[in-house]
Design a protein around this motif. Sequence first.
Motif, PDB file in Angstrom:
ATOM      1  N   HIS A  10      -5.939  -4.056 -11.157  1.00  0.00           N
ATOM      2  CA  HIS A  10      -4.572  -4.492 -10.855  1.00  0.00           C
ATOM      3  C   HIS A  10      -3.629  -3.293 -10.664  1.00  0.00           C
ATOM      4  CE1 HIS A  10      -0.502  -6.081 -11.815  1.00  0.00           C
ATOM      5  NE2 HIS A  10      -0.950  -7.168 -11.198  1.00  0.00           N
ATOM      6  N   ASN A  11      -2.892  -3.334  -9.572  1.00  0.00           N
ATOM      7  CA  ASN A  11      -1.938  -2.275  -9.222  1.00  0.00           C
ATOM      8  C   ASN A  11      -0.525  -2.815  -9.464  1.00  0.00           C
ATOM      9  OD1 ASN A  11      -0.457  -0.238  -8.021  1.00  0.00           O
ATOM     10  ND2 ASN A  11      -1.277  -0.522  -5.966  1.00  0.00           N
ATOM     11  N   PRO A  12       0.232  -2.357 -10.447  1.00  0.00           N
ATOM     12  CA  PRO A  12       0.155  -1.046 -11.108  1.00  0.00           C
ATOM     13  C   PRO A  12      -0.369  -1.022 -12.538  1.00  0.00           C
ATOM     14  CG  PRO A  12       2.333  -1.961 -11.449  1.00  0.00           C
ATOM     15  CD  PRO A  12       1.538  -3.004 -10.707  1.00  0.00           C
TER      16      PRO A  12
ATOM     17  N   SER B 123       3.808  -6.050  -9.581  1.00  0.00           N
ATOM     18  CA  SER B 123       2.776  -5.999  -8.552  1.00  0.00           C
ATOM     19  C   SER B 123       2.989  -4.736  -7.706  1.00  0.00           C
ATOM     20  CB  SER B 123       2.836  -7.259  -7.687  1.00  0.00           C
ATOM     21  OG  SER B 123       1.621  -7.459  -6.997  1.00  0.00           O
ATOM     22  N   TRP B 124       2.143  -4.543  -6.729  1.00  0.00           N
ATOM     23  CA  TRP B 124       2.310  -3.399  -5.803  1.00  0.00           C
ATOM     24  C   TRP B 124       3.672  -3.554  -5.116  1.00  0.00           C
ATOM     25  CZ3 TRP B 124       0.608  -3.326  -0.167  1.00  0.00           C
ATOM     26  CH2 TRP B 124       0.654  -2.035   0.354  1.00  0.00           C
ATOM     27  N   PRO B 125       4.518  -2.505  -5.117  1.00  0.00           N
ATOM     28  CA  PRO B 125       5.889  -2.668  -4.604  1.00  0.00           C
ATOM     29  C   PRO B 125       5.985  -3.155  -3.162  1.00  0.00           C
ATOM     30  CG  PRO B 125       5.548  -0.434  -5.478  1.00  0.00           C
ATOM     31  CD  PRO B 125       4.245  -1.164  -5.622  1.00  0.00           C
TER      32      PRO B 125
ATOM     33  N   SER C 158      -9.751   1.783   2.225  1.00  0.00           N
ATOM     34  CA  SER C 158      -9.069   3.070   2.065  1.00  0.00           C
ATOM     35  C   SER C 158      -9.612   3.851   0.884  1.00  0.00           C
ATOM     36  CB  SER C 158      -7.567   2.854   1.844  1.00  0.00           C
ATOM     37  OG  SER C 158      -7.001   2.233   2.960  1.00  0.00           O
ATOM     38  N   LYS C 159      -9.676   3.190  -0.264  1.00  0.00           N
ATOM     39  CA  LYS C 159     -10.015   3.892  -1.498  1.00  0.00           C
ATOM     40  C   LYS C 159     -11.520   4.057  -1.678  1.00  0.00           C
ATOM     41  CE  LYS C 159      -5.590   2.960  -2.465  1.00  0.00           C
ATOM     42  NZ  LYS C 159      -4.627   2.279  -1.646  1.00  0.00           N
ATOM     43  N   ASN C 160     -12.253   2.941  -1.590  1.00  0.00           N
ATOM     44  CA  ASN C 160     -13.679   3.039  -1.927  1.00  0.00           C
ATOM     45  C   ASN C 160     -14.511   3.780  -0.869  1.00  0.00           C
ATOM     46  OD1 ASN C 160     -13.384   0.895  -0.188  1.00  0.00           O
ATOM     47  ND2 ASN C 160     -14.095  -0.670  -1.619  1.00  0.00           N
TER      48      ASN C 160
ATOM     49  N   GLY D  85       1.377  10.248  -8.632  1.00  0.00           N
ATOM     50  CA  GLY D  85       2.076   9.217  -7.858  1.00  0.00           C
ATOM     51  C   GLY D  85       1.165   8.364  -6.995  1.00  0.00           C
ATOM     52  N   VAL D  86       1.177   8.635  -5.695  1.00  0.00           N
ATOM     53  CA  VAL D  86       0.496   7.741  -4.743  1.00  0.00           C
ATOM     54  C   VAL D  86      -0.990   7.544  -5.101  1.00  0.00           C
ATOM     55  CG1 VAL D  86      -0.084   9.562  -3.049  1.00  0.00           C
ATOM     56  CG2 VAL D  86       0.219   7.198  -2.285  1.00  0.00           C
ATOM     57  N   GLY D  87      -1.484   6.328  -4.828  1.00  0.00           N
ATOM     58  CA  GLY D  87      -2.843   5.980  -5.210  1.00  0.00           C
ATOM     59  C   GLY D  87      -3.891   6.500  -4.266  1.00  0.00           C
ATOM     60  N   ILE D  88      -4.171   7.802  -4.377  1.00  0.00           N
ATOM     61  CA  ILE D  88      -5.330   8.322  -3.657  1.00  0.00           C
ATOM     62  C   ILE D  88      -6.238   8.983  -4.682  1.00  0.00           C
ATOM     63  CG2 ILE D  88      -4.433   8.639  -1.307  1.00  0.00           C
ATOM     64  CD1 ILE D  88      -3.772  11.509  -2.054  1.00  0.00           C
TER      65      ILE D  88
ATOM     66  N   LYS E 117       9.384   3.316  -3.299  1.00  0.00           N
ATOM     67  CA  LYS E 117       9.409   4.308  -4.368  1.00  0.00           C
ATOM     68  C   LYS E 117       8.162   5.191  -4.402  1.00  0.00           C
ATOM     69  CE  LYS E 117       8.419   0.720  -7.791  1.00  0.00           C
ATOM     70  NZ  LYS E 117       8.985  -0.116  -8.801  1.00  0.00           N
ATOM     71  N   ILE E 118       7.043   4.669  -3.920  1.00  0.00           N
ATOM     72  CA  ILE E 118       5.823   5.496  -3.924  1.00  0.00           C
ATOM     73  C   ILE E 118       5.931   6.579  -2.841  1.00  0.00           C
ATOM     74  CG2 ILE E 118       3.320   5.468  -3.581  1.00  0.00           C
ATOM     75  CD1 ILE E 118       3.324   2.613  -4.739  1.00  0.00           C
ATOM     76  N   LEU E 119       6.394   6.182  -1.660  1.00  0.00           N
ATOM     77  CA  LEU E 119       6.516   7.152  -0.560  1.00  0.00           C
ATOM     78  C   LEU E 119       7.611   8.179  -0.831  1.00  0.00           C
ATOM     79  CD1 LEU E 119       6.014   4.821   2.545  1.00  0.00           C
ATOM     80  CD2 LEU E 119       4.318   5.953   1.123  1.00  0.00           C
TER      81      LEU E 119
ATOM     82  N   MET F 276      -7.498   2.714 -10.917  1.00  0.00           N
ATOM     83  CA  MET F 276      -6.730   3.920 -10.666  1.00  0.00           C
ATOM     84  C   MET F 276      -5.417   4.014 -11.423  1.00  0.00           C
ATOM     85  SD  MET F 276      -6.460   5.029  -6.776  1.00  0.00           S
ATOM     86  CE  MET F 276      -7.167   6.559  -6.314  1.00  0.00           C
ATOM     87  N   PHE F 277      -4.887   2.851 -11.848  1.00  0.00           N
ATOM     88  CA  PHE F 277      -3.523   2.895 -12.392  1.00  0.00           C
ATOM     89  C   PHE F 277      -3.393   2.340 -13.797  1.00  0.00           C
ATOM     90  CE2 PHE F 277      -3.173   1.966  -7.750  1.00  0.00           C
ATOM     91  CZ  PHE F 277      -2.787   3.235  -7.361  1.00  0.00           C
ATOM     92  N   SER F 278      -2.395   2.891 -14.511  1.00  0.00           N
ATOM     93  CA  SER F 278      -1.901   2.304 -15.755  1.00  0.00           C
ATOM     94  C   SER F 278      -0.415   2.617 -15.799  1.00  0.00           C
ATOM     95  CB  SER F 278      -2.580   2.923 -16.977  1.00  0.00           C
ATOM     96  OG  SER F 278      -3.842   2.356 -17.189  1.00  0.00           O
TER      97      SER F 278
HETATM   98  C1  LMR Z   1      -0.496   2.950  -3.927  1.00  0.00           C
HETATM   99  O1  LMR Z   1      -0.255   1.892  -4.523  1.00  0.00           O
HETATM  100  O2  LMR Z   1      -0.107   4.055  -4.325  1.00  0.00           O
HETATM  101  C2  LMR Z   1      -1.341   2.913  -2.662  1.00  0.00           C
HETATM  102  O3  LMR Z   1      -1.751   1.613  -2.404  1.00  0.00           O
HETATM  103  C3  LMR Z   1      -0.688   3.578  -1.524  1.00  0.00           C
HETATM  104  C4  LMR Z   1       0.464   2.819  -0.955  1.00  0.00           C
HETATM  105  O4  LMR Z   1       0.449   2.607   0.259  1.00  0.00           O
HETATM  106  O5  LMR Z   1       1.391   2.458  -1.679  1.00  0.00           O
END
Ligand code: LMR
Length: 394
Positions: A179-181, A126-128, A242-244, A32-35, A12-14, A344-346
């Motif tokens: 924590h993502n998301p 959690s992260w998908p 990637s992020k930091n 959307g995407v976590g950048i 779903k993120i892509l 980064m997320f909520s």
């Molecule tokens: C995210 O959660 O948006 C990032 O970690 C990028 C990804 O690959 O999903």
Amino acid sequence: MFETLQSAPADKILALMALYREDPRQDKVDLGVGIYKDADGNTPVLRAIRKAEERLFGSQTTKAYVGLQGDKEFCAAMGEIVIADAVPASRMRVCQAPGGSGALSILAMMINRARPGANVWISDPSWPNHIPLLSGAGLTTQSYPYYDAETGQIRFEAMIEALEEAETGDVLLLHGCCHNPTGADLTLEQWQAVANLCNDKGLLPFVDFAYLGFGDGLQQDAAGLRLLAAQVSEMIIAASCSKNFGVYRERVGAAMLIGANSDEADIAFGQLLSVTRSVYSMPPDHGAAIVRIVLCDPELRADWQLELEEMRQRMEKLRQDFADALRRASNSSRYDFIASQKGMFSRLGLTTQQIETLRENHGIYIVGDSRINIAGLPQGRLDELARAIVATSE
Ligand code: LMR
């Protein structure tokens, strides 16, 4: 052969990234995407990274393989920023991996060698990509309650109660920080309770550590993980740069393991490297080499820390400002949790229909579980966004 395949389920993120790219509207907003994005909406190459790349370009004399473990100095430096001295070096092993996902994957495959089909407990939500990635490695997954969308808080009692059902040899997947998301992190007291639980029940903690430095700072963000590492006999960690370090496309990460003693750590590490050999042979070098240059040069390292801290503070301020804007728009404290969450997320707590309406009518792109990327919020348009969100959710 291929006629036997079914279409793969979309990530779903892509999928959202693709929709956003196709949208011609000038004022569209990508949450959307976590950048990370700066105030101009750009994802910059960090100053220290740019300098390190110039240095590497000027000094590299060969592109020959580095070796199975990857860049040893990079591995040592990553071990230092993640675990520091929480565990004696004799029990710790680190290898380079292609990004945080690469580290998660090879560690998961190593677990599957030790305990085929082992059960991994994953937070809900959690992260998908966690479930596809772990099941792809042959592991089984089961979820534990984690987040209360009504209050924006962790359901810690429910989490511990569910984990009481875990069996010796099960794996407990934790998010090291940010924590993502949900942006809802364990307190140190809760990390301690998790450490006790892992010891009492014989669980293997597996920490996904993708946002070090984005929550409260480099040392504070690692405190829970270190507390745990110091008390359990075995643990594995997937760290991402990637992020930091802002090196997303370079795919830089580290897979770490802590063994009960040096001999067991050696055997597990040998298995880990044999996994990498069978999957991609040797890791890519470029990204890890530039991160190594930054971490091993005091001046570049200080500048990286400064820029990382600027990113962190920008997200912290955006959280507060957006929570204020939502308070004004909704005339309620319903979204106040955004200000106290980390990284980064909520999650906004919107329905799929409301998320679609925001995208179609306002060009606001939010992941289907209502996760927003805080860094994507345009500072000058927070009230406008807050009004659209409140109007759509009423
Ligand atoms: C995210 O959660 O948006 C990032 O970690 C990028 C990804 O690959 O999903």
